[in-house]
Design a protein around this motif. Structure first.
Motif, PDB file in Angstrom:
ATOM      1  N   ALA A  85       0.845  -1.210   0.000  1.00  0.00           N
ATOM      2  CA  ALA A  85       0.000   0.000   0.000  1.00  0.00           C
ATOM      3  C   ALA A  85       0.874   1.252   0.000  1.00  0.00           C
ATOM      4  O   ALA A  85       0.597   2.219  -0.718  1.00  0.00           O
ATOM      5  N   LEU A 171      -3.113   6.809   4.561  1.00  0.00           N
ATOM      6  CA  LEU A 171      -3.324   5.361   4.661  1.00  0.00           C
ATOM      7  C   LEU A 171      -3.642   5.007   6.104  1.00  0.00           C
ATOM      8  O   LEU A 171      -3.269   5.731   7.025  1.00  0.00           O
ATOM      9  N   ALA A 193      -6.245   4.110   1.278  1.00  0.00           N
ATOM     10  CA  ALA A 193      -6.269   2.646   1.378  1.00  0.00           C
ATOM     11  C   ALA A 193      -6.134   2.269   2.847  1.00  0.00           C
ATOM     12  O   ALA A 193      -5.596   3.034   3.654  1.00  0.00           O
ATOM     13  N   VAL A 212      -5.132  -5.344   1.231  1.00  0.00           N
ATOM     14  CA  VAL A 212      -5.215  -3.899   1.025  1.00  0.00           C
ATOM     15  C   VAL A 212      -6.628  -3.612   0.536  1.00  0.00           C
ATOM     16  O   VAL A 212      -7.066  -4.180  -0.477  1.00  0.00           O
ATOM     17  N   THR A 214      -9.383  -0.707  -0.714  1.00  0.00           N
ATOM     18  CA  THR A 214      -9.381   0.653  -1.281  1.00  0.00           C
ATOM     19  C   THR A 214     -10.545   0.834  -2.259  1.00  0.00           C
ATOM     20  O   THR A 214     -11.053  -0.137  -2.829  1.00  0.00           O
ATOM     21  N   ALA A 220      -5.465  -0.019  -6.481  1.00  0.00           N
ATOM     22  CA  ALA A 220      -5.714  -1.467  -6.364  1.00  0.00           C
ATOM     23  C   ALA A 220      -4.977  -2.219  -7.472  1.00  0.00           C
ATOM     24  O   ALA A 220      -4.369  -3.274  -7.230  1.00  0.00           O
TER      25      ALA A 220
END
Ligand code: T4K
Length: 409
Positions: A85, A171, A193, A212, A214, A220
């Motif tokens: 990420a 993040l 994310a 992850v 998102t 992605a």
């Protein structure tokens, strides 16, 4: 199990330990073993063991639905998920992060040559303090990485506002927070994310695993490519990559674990409520609370021992519990800024709240392997030790030095 009634029964004073074997903070939740074995048989019959297999794809869909995001990319563990990420969001140079977290959060940055700049936390929520984040931003800052500590969401609104004003990617390390919500919205969709961990000790586990989450299609796609060596087609590599793939057997465990998630959380909640009830009137100790109007996974039961009002220190209580076989943990002591390589870099500003919180927290055993009678006994031990702290200290002193404390003073 031996019941502790009098102070002298405590194992630290020579009594028999309450538990025959160790009582861990986070034994894995297993779920429906038959369902898991059926899935393992299926994947063996299919001879499709890794590389974006059908169980991984199913798990990603289930997770996306649960969390309410467009993409959930499953990977081999939470640390690699963080690293992917961070790289996909194009972070570099300096990133602001709390020190009060599992060291993987800071390492995921440092591993890629990015300097974690440690922000202090709010002493009540244990989460990153947005005011301090903003004060730390300079022209080398490329992003903010918050952590939803204990699954209690960060102040996502204040952090979102700061990130927008400074045009920084935001993040979240949501390793603890699958199944948790903020103002009714599930964790997973905040910031650019969010990263989950499905380590064996998490509410939902894939033995080892992570993801992850998102709503950003491009981010992605970058994570997907990077988790598979940067391949964009059979003979086409379009970026640097790593092997971050989740195996089919891990995804089979994840799907099975997800099916029992509500049951795991109900047990965690029951455990938390039992601790809360039984420790409510113990002076100097406080059980960290959860906002009951939100979704929580109650994966952590965190006791705070206030040195100012308790006669027993956190570390003394930990020693008492350990002697009984209760392996309580000091998550996240001492804070990343006191660990290498961060300590030696000497760049961290004093983090008053981080130090204070790290000195008073103690995680207690919970999860599906912990029975109500175990909790009754752990609470009895805590009540005995905290209630008789002065006497306990004097006896320990005498046992160690062979004379009553007073006669030495
Ligand atoms: N970000 C945050 C905020 C995190 O908390 C974590 C991990 C990460 C990122 C990284 O995610 P991963 O890369 O791990 O997916 C444990 C876990 O290993 C770690 O996943 C977790 N956070 C951290 C909070 O706790 P340790 O070193 O304390 O684990 P360990 O081996 O002492 O196990 C904890 C307890 O569970 C023990 O009491 C023993 C028991 N246990 C453990 C395992 C593995 C079992 O009974 N059976 C088992 O199979 O880190």
């Amino acid at each position: 199990m031996t019941h502790k009634i009098r102070l002298q029964d405590l194992a630290i004073l020579g009594g028999r330990p309450a538990f025959d074997g160790p009582l861990y903070v986070g034994r894995p939740n297993v779920g429906d073993r038959q369902r898991l074995l059926v899935r393992i048989n299926d994947l063996l019959d299919r001879r499709w063991l890794s590389n974006d297999g059908p169980y991984v794809q199913e798990l990603e869909q289930e997770l996306s639905r649960l969390v309410g995001v467009r993409h959930c990319v499953a990977v081999c563990n939470g640390t690699i998920a963080l690293q992917l990420a961070i790289r996909a969001a194009d972070l570099s140079d300096k990133v602001i992060v709390p020190s009060f977290t599992f060291v993987a959060t800071a390492h995921a940055l440092q591993w890629q040559g990015i300097t974690p700049v440690f922000a202090d936390i709010d002493a009540k929520t244990h989460n990153i303090d947005p005011g301090h984040v903003e004060a730390l931003i300079d022209d080398r800052t490329t992003g903010i990485l918050g952590v939803h500590v204990w699954g209690r969401p960060c102040d996502v609104d204040a952090l979102g506002d700061i990130a927008r004003r400074h045009r920084l990617p935001l993040l979240f390390d949501a390793a603890h927070a699958l199944g948790c919500s903020h103002e009714g919205r599930m964790v997973g969709g905040f910031g650019d994310a969010e990263v989950f961990s499905f380590h064996a000790t998490k509410t939902v586990n894939t033995f080892e695993g992570g993801a992850v989450a998102t709503n950003d299609d491009a981010l992605a796609a970058r994570v997907r490519a990077m988790r598979n060596f940067g391949f964009a087609g059979e003979d086409q590599v379009t970026s640097v990559g790593i092997n971050g793939k989740m195996s089919e057997v891990a995804a089979a465990m994840g799907l099975t674990s997800l099916e029992s998630m509500a049951e795991f959380i109900a047990i965690n909640h029951r455990n938390y409520a039992l601790y809360r009830r039984q420790l409510a009137d113990v002076p100097g100790v406080q059980l960290m609370g959860y906002d009951e109007s939100e979704h929580h996974n109650y994966q952590f039961v965190v006791l705070e021992i206030d040195a100012a009002t308790s006669d027993l220190s956190r570390d003394e209580l930990r020693d008492v519990l350990r002697a009984e076989g209760v392996l309580a943990r000091r998550y996240f002591y001492p804070g990343c800024h006191h660990l290498e390589p961060y300590r030696s870099s000497g760049t961290a500003a004093p983090l008053e709240n981080t130090d204070a919180v790290a000195a008073r927290v103690l995680s207690l055993p919970t999860g599906t392997a912990v029975r109500p009678e175990d909790i009754d006994e752990v609470c009895r031990i805590i009540r005995l030790a905290v209630g008789g702290a002065r006497d306990l200290r004097a006896r320990l002193f005498e046992a160690r030095f062979g004379a009553p404390r007073a006669s030495r003073q």
